[in-house]
Design a protein around this motif. Structure first.
Motif, PDB file in Angstrom:
ATOM      1  N   THR A   1      -0.505  -6.951  -4.827  1.00 43.77           N
ATOM      2  CA  THR A   1      -1.290  -5.963  -4.080  1.00 43.77           C
ATOM      3  C   THR A   1      -2.780  -6.246  -4.215  1.00 43.77           C
ATOM      4  O   THR A   1      -3.544  -6.091  -3.249  1.00 43.77           O
ATOM      5  CB  THR A   1      -0.983  -4.545  -4.589  1.00 43.77           C
TER       6      THR A   1
ATOM      7  N   SER B   1      -1.078   2.289  -1.969  1.00 44.15           N
ATOM      8  CA  SER B   1      -2.191   1.464  -2.428  1.00 44.15           C
ATOM      9  C   SER B   1      -3.464   1.973  -1.773  1.00 44.15           C
ATOM     10  O   SER B   1      -3.616   1.914  -0.548  1.00 44.15           O
ATOM     11  CB  SER B   1      -1.953   0.000  -2.060  1.00 44.15           C
TER      12      SER B   1
ATOM     13  N   SER C   1       0.363  -0.898   1.090  1.00 41.81           N
ATOM     14  CA  SER C   1       1.283  -0.012   0.372  1.00 41.81           C
ATOM     15  C   SER C   1       2.697  -0.567   0.409  1.00 41.81           C
ATOM     16  O   SER C   1       3.454  -0.439  -0.559  1.00 41.81           O
ATOM     17  CB  SER C   1       1.250   1.395   0.993  1.00 41.81           C
TER      18      SER C   1
ATOM     19  N   GLN D   1       2.946  -3.134  -2.290  1.00 43.36           N
ATOM     20  CA  GLN D   1       3.028  -2.548  -3.630  1.00 43.36           C
ATOM     21  C   GLN D   1       4.420  -1.993  -3.915  1.00 43.36           C
ATOM     22  O   GLN D   1       4.949  -2.146  -5.021  1.00 43.36           O
ATOM     23  CB  GLN D   1       1.983  -1.439  -3.780  1.00 43.36           C
TER      24      GLN D   1
ATOM     25  N   GLY E   1      -1.467  -0.003  -9.290  1.00 48.23           N
ATOM     26  CA  GLY E   1      -2.783   0.142  -8.665  1.00 48.23           C
ATOM     27  C   GLY E   1      -3.903  -0.317  -9.576  1.00 48.23           C
ATOM     28  O   GLY E   1      -4.864  -0.967  -9.134  1.00 48.23           O
TER      29      GLY E   1
ATOM     30  N   SER F   1      -3.983  -4.035  -9.621  1.00 48.54           N
ATOM     31  CA  SER F   1      -4.615  -4.552  -8.398  1.00 48.54           C
ATOM     32  C   SER F   1      -6.132  -4.403  -8.471  1.00 48.54           C
ATOM     33  O   SER F   1      -6.876  -5.279  -8.000  1.00 48.54           O
ATOM     34  CB  SER F   1      -4.061  -3.824  -7.170  1.00 48.54           C
TER      35      SER F   1
END
Length: 746
Positions: A83, A126, A390, A393, A404, A407
Motif C-alpha cells: 500500500t 487506506s 484501499s 490494502q 496504514g 504504508s
C-alpha cells in the motif's frame, strides 16, 4: 385466535376499531421524550458516559490492546509495504491534479494516515489522496492563482506561483478539515444519506472525465491554462486541440505506452486475482523502469520532456492557513468536506460489512477532519481514500490500521531518503498512472442501462449529476445534483400513488382493483389507498384523486342538495308540491327557476349540513325528485381510506383533510380510516381534528375490520345480498367475507 389448517389460517376475533382495540387490550400511555429531554440527556455527564465518549473519540484504545500480534503482524507488514508503494506513486500523480509540485503529494499521503490511525474506525481503508478531491482542490487553486499571471515564465516567477498555489491548496484543505470536524462534533454523520449511490456514481464518473481532460496537457506537454468555471472542460479541450501541433511526441508516446501497460496488467490482476498471491505492483515497476530510462537516456535534454525534478528532502515547518484564501474558498471547502467523507465512508462501510465490524460516521468525520487540518498545516492537500489503494490494502491481507502505519513509513522513507531517485521521472508517466487508476470510475457508465431498467428516477439522477458536474464544474455540479435529487424526492411525494382497492380471493386481502380479475367489491363501498405521506404539497392532489375515485365532488353535491331544499321549501309554500308518506308529488305547472337566483344567496349556507327538520318528509336523494330539481346521484354509502402507508400528516394537510371528510359526511357518506400508524390518532386529537361530525370511532385497525363493520351496520332488509355475512358475523367476529356478500366485477 389463529388456527392453522394445512397451508391456510383461520382467524376468529372481534371486529376492532382503534378505540375498541385500545380499550380491550389496555393500551399504555407512554411518555415520549421531547426535544429538551434529548438535549438534557445529550449534555448530561456521568463516569460511564465520559468513558464511553473517550473510547469513542480514541478507537485505538479499544482495538490496539486486542491486536493479535502473532496472527496479524506479518499480513499487516506485507499489506503496508504494498500500500505504501502505491501511495507514494498516487501522491505524486494526484499532486498534478492539484496543480502543485508533485513532492507535496507525499505529505498528503503521510500525515492523514497517522491521524486516522488514532481516530479512525475502519480497519481496512487506506487514507490519502483521492483523484476527485485532488481535482476539486485544484479547481480552487486555479481560480485563485491562474496560469496567466506567470508573465514571462521565468523560474523565479514559476517558483513564486507554485508557492502561492501550495498555500491555497493547504488553506482549502485546513478549512475543509474544520468543516468535517465540526460536523463530526455536532453528530452530523447522517449527512451522507443525502448523497445517494446514484449521485455519487454519476459525480465520480464526471470527476474521472475531468481528470482525463486535465491530464492531457501533461501527456501532450502543452501550456494549457486552467479553467475553473462553467463549461471549463470545453475551454480546456479547445485550448488543447488548438495547440495540438506543438505536441511533444516523446511525452505522448511514453504516456500511451505506460497507459497501455498499466491497463493490461490491471486487467490481468482482476482476472487472475484468485490465483495471484498478491496483485502485480505495475505502478511501481513502471515508475522504476521509466525513471531509469529517462535518467540514463537523458530524455530531459534530448527530447525536452517535463520531469518531476528535485524533491525537497524532509518536512517543511507547519504554516497557518491564509485568511484571505479561506474567505474565498468556503463553498469549495464545504464541497470537498462532504464529497471526501461520502466517498471514504461508503468504502469503509463496504469493508465493515464484509469483515463484520462497526464504523461510526461521526467519528469518521472527526478523523478525516483532524487529518486534513494536520495535513494542510504541513502543506499537504485534501485526503480521503482511493478505491484502488484501499483494495490493495485489503486484498494483500491487511487486518488493521497497523498496515496504514507501515504504508506511512514507506512514504516517510521516500520523503527523507530516496525521493531524489524520482527526479528524472517524466510528468507524463505520472499523468498516465493517474489515468490508470480511473478504470473503475469510467466503468460506471454501465450503470446507466441497469438503472434505467430498475429505477428510472435513479437513472435520471445519475445522468443529471454527470452532465451537471462535467459541464458546470465539480463544485457547482455537486450543488446542482443534490438540489435535483431532493427535487425528485419532492416530486415523488408530491404526486403519490393513489389507487382504488378491492377484495381479492374472498379473504381479508385487498389489492389494486386494476391488477386482478377475480375481485369483489362491497356494494356502495369505495376503498382508497394513498402510498405516501400527506402534507401541504400533495394534499390537493390527494383530494383530487379521491374525488376522481368516488366519481363526484362532495362539495358540489352538498351545494346542489341545499339548493334543492330551498326550492322544495318555496314550492311547498306555494302549494306546488303534495306530500305523500313516501315522496313528494308535483301538482303545479312546471316552471324553471334559474340557478343564478339561488347562487346569489350566501355561499356559506350552501356548505352547511342539510337540514330537513322543518319538512314534513325526509327527502330520499336516491329516489325520483320533482321536475326542475336535479341533484347529482350518489351510488356509494361508505368510503374507507387506507392510511397504512401514510407515515405522517402535517397540520396544513390535516385542515384540508378535515374539510374534505366533513363534505362527505354531510352528504350521508360514512368515512373510515384504516391502518393508521401509532401516534396519528393522538396527534389528531392534539390538533383538535375531531368534532361532532368527525369522530375517533372512524379509525379501524385494518381495511377488513372496516369492511365488516360496514356490512354489519347496513340493514339486511335493504341489502339482502349481505344476509349470509350478517348471520356469520352476528357475534361481531372478524371472519372471511363470503362470496355472496360481495359484488364481483364482470
Amino acid at each position: 385466535m389463529v388456527e392453522p389448517v394445512g397451508n391456510h389460517y383461520v382467524v376468529a376475533r372481534p371486529v376492532y376499531s382503534e378505540n375498541l382495540f385500545n380499550e380491550e387490550h389496555e393500551k399504555l400511555h407512554r411518555y415520549h421524550k421531547t426535544f429538551w429531554d434529548h438535549l438534557k440527556l445529550y449534555f448530561s455527564c456521568s463516569p460511564q458516559k465520559a468513558k464511553k465518549i473517550a473510547l469513542g473519540l480514541f478507537p485505538i484504545v479499544s482495538w490496539l490492546p486486542a491486536y493479535r500480534f502473532r496472527e496479524w503482524i506479518l499480513s499487516d507488514i506485507v499489506s503496508g509495504i504494498n500500500t505504501g508503494l502505491v501511495a507514494v506513486l498516487q501522491g505524486l500523480a494526484f499532486a498534478l491534479l492539484v496543480n502543485i509540485p508533485p513532492g507535496y503529494g507525499l505529505y498528503a499521503a503521510f500525515f492523514p494516515v497517522l491521524v486516522y490511525f488514532i481516530f479512525g474506525t475502519s480497519r481496512h481503508i487506506s487514507v490519502g489522496p483521492f483523484p476527485v478531491l485532488s481535482l476539486m482542490v485544484g479547481g480552487a487553486v486555479i481560480r485563485l492563482v491562474p496560469d496567466d499571471i506567470a508573465g514571462n515564465g521565468t523560474s523565479a516567477n514559476i517558483s513564486a506561483i507554485n508557492e502561492e498555489r501550495v498555500m491555497v491548496a493547504a488553506s482549502v484543505t485546513v478549512l475543509s478539515g474544520v468543516f468535517q470536524l465540526l460536523l463530526g462534533i455536532l453528530q452530523f454523520g447522517f449527512i451522507v444519506i443525502y448523497l445517494s449511490q446514484s449521485l455519487i456514481s454519476g459525480f465520480t464518473t464526471a470527476a474521472a472525465i475531468h481528470v482525463v481532460v486535465s491530464q492531457l496537457k501533461f501527456m501532450f506537454q502543452l501550456p494549457v491554462p486552467g479553467f475553473n468555471k462553467p463549461f471549463g472542460i470545453l475551454y480546456t479541450l479547445e485550448s488543447v486541440f488548438s495547440q495540438i501541433t506543438k505536441t511533444n511526441i516523446a511525452d505522448l508516446v511514453t504516456s500511451l505506452v505506460v497507459l497501455l501497460i498499466v491497463f493490461v496488467v490491471k486487467e490481468m490482476n482482476d482476472r487472475y486475482k484468485a490465483k495471484l498471491p498478491a496483485p502485480i505492483p505495475i505502478e511501481l515497476l513502471v515508475t522504476v523502469l521509466a525513471a531509469l530510462i529517462s535518467h540514463f537516456a537523458n530524455f530531459e535534454e534530448k527530447f525536452n520532456v517535463a520531469v518531476v525534478g528535485k524533491l525537497e528532502e524532509g518536512f517543511q515547518a507547519p504554516v497557518a492557513p491564509d485568511v484571505g484564501v479561506l474567505q474565498k474558498c468556503i463553498g469549495d471547502s464545504i464541497s470537498i468536506a462532504i464529497v471526501g467523507f461520502a466517498v471514504a465512508f461508503s468504502v469503509a462501510k463496504v469493508y465493515s460489512i464484509k469483515h463484520d465490524y462497526p464504523v461510526d460516521g461521526n467519528q469518521e468525520l472527526i478523523a478525516f477532519g483532524l487529518g486534513n487540518i494536520v495535513g494542510g498545516s504541513f502543506k499537504g492537500f485534501a485526503s480521503s481514500t482511493a478505491l484502488s489503494r484501499s483494495g490493495v490494502q485489503e486484498s494483500t491481507g491487511g487486518k488493521t490500521q497497523i498496515a496504514g502505519i507501515i504504508s506511512a513509513v514507506i512514504v516517510l522513507i521516500v520523503i527523507l531518503a530516496i525521493g531524489f531517485l524520482l527526479a528524472p521521472l517524466q510528468k507524463s508517466v505520472l499523468a498516465s498512472l493517474a489515468l490508470g487508476n480511473l478504470k473503475g470510475m469510467l466503468m460506471q457508465f454501465k450503470e446507466v442501462g441497469i438503472l434505467w431498467r430498475k429505477d428510472k428516477y435513479d437513472c435520471v439522477i445519475w445522468v443529471v449529476t454527470f452532465l451537471a458536474a462535467v459541464i458546470l464544474g465539480l463544485d457547482i455540479g455537486l450543488a446542482t445534483a443534490v438540489a435535483f435529487q431532493l427535487l425528485t424526492v419532492v416530486i415523488r411525494s408530491q404526486i403519490p400513488s393513489c389507487t382504488v382497492l378491492a377484495n381479492v380471493g374472498r379473504s381479508n386481502i385487498y389489492r389494486n382493483r386494476k391488477d386482478y380479475n377475480d375481485i369483489y367489491e362491497p356494494e356502495g363501498v369505495k376503498i382508497f389507498r394513498c402510498s405516501s405521506p400527506i402534507f401541504f404539497a400533495n394534499i390537493e392532489f390527494f383530494r383530487e384523486k379521491l374525488i376522481t375515485a368516488v366519481g363526484f365532488n362532495p362539495l358540489r353535491v352538498l351545494r346542489k342538495r341545499n339548493k334543492a331544499l330551498r326550492k322544495i321549501r318555496k314550492m311547498l309554500k306555494k302549494g306546488e308540491l303534495q306530500v305523500t308518506p313516501v315522496r313528494l308529488i308535483y301538482v303545479a305547472n312546471q316552471t324553471q327557476e334559474s340557478d343564478e337566483e339561488l347562487d346569489n344567496n350566501m355561499i356559506e349556507e350552501l356548505d352547511q349540513p342539510t337540514n330537513m327538520t322543518d319538512l314534513p318528509i325526509q327527502i330520499n336523494w336516491g329516489a325520483d325528485l320533482p321536475p326542475s330539481i336535479t341533484v347529482p346521484r350518489v351510488d356509494i354509502h361508505s368510503i374507507i381510506l387506507d392510511f397504512s402507508a401514510v407515515s405522517f400528516l402535517d397540520f396544513s394537510a390535516m385542515r384540508v383533510l378535515q374539510k374534505t371528510l366533513k363534505e362527505f359526511v354531510r352528504i350521508d357518506i360514512d368515512v373510515y380510516i384504516a391502518g393508521a400508524h401509532e401516534g396519528l390518532l393522538d396527534k389528531l386529537e392534539r390538533c383538535a381534528f375531531f368534532d361532532e361530525e368527525i369522530k375517533p370511532s372512524m379509525f379501524f385497525l385494518t381495511i377488513h375490520d372496516a369492511v365488516l363493520h360496514i356490512l354489519l351496520k347496513k340493514d339486511t332488509a335493504s341489502y339482502p345480498k349481505l344476509k349470509v355475512a350478517e348471520e356469520k358475523s352476528r357475534c361481531n367476529d372478524y371472519v372471511v367475507i363470503p362470496s355472496n356478500g360481495l359484488r364481483s366485477r364482470e
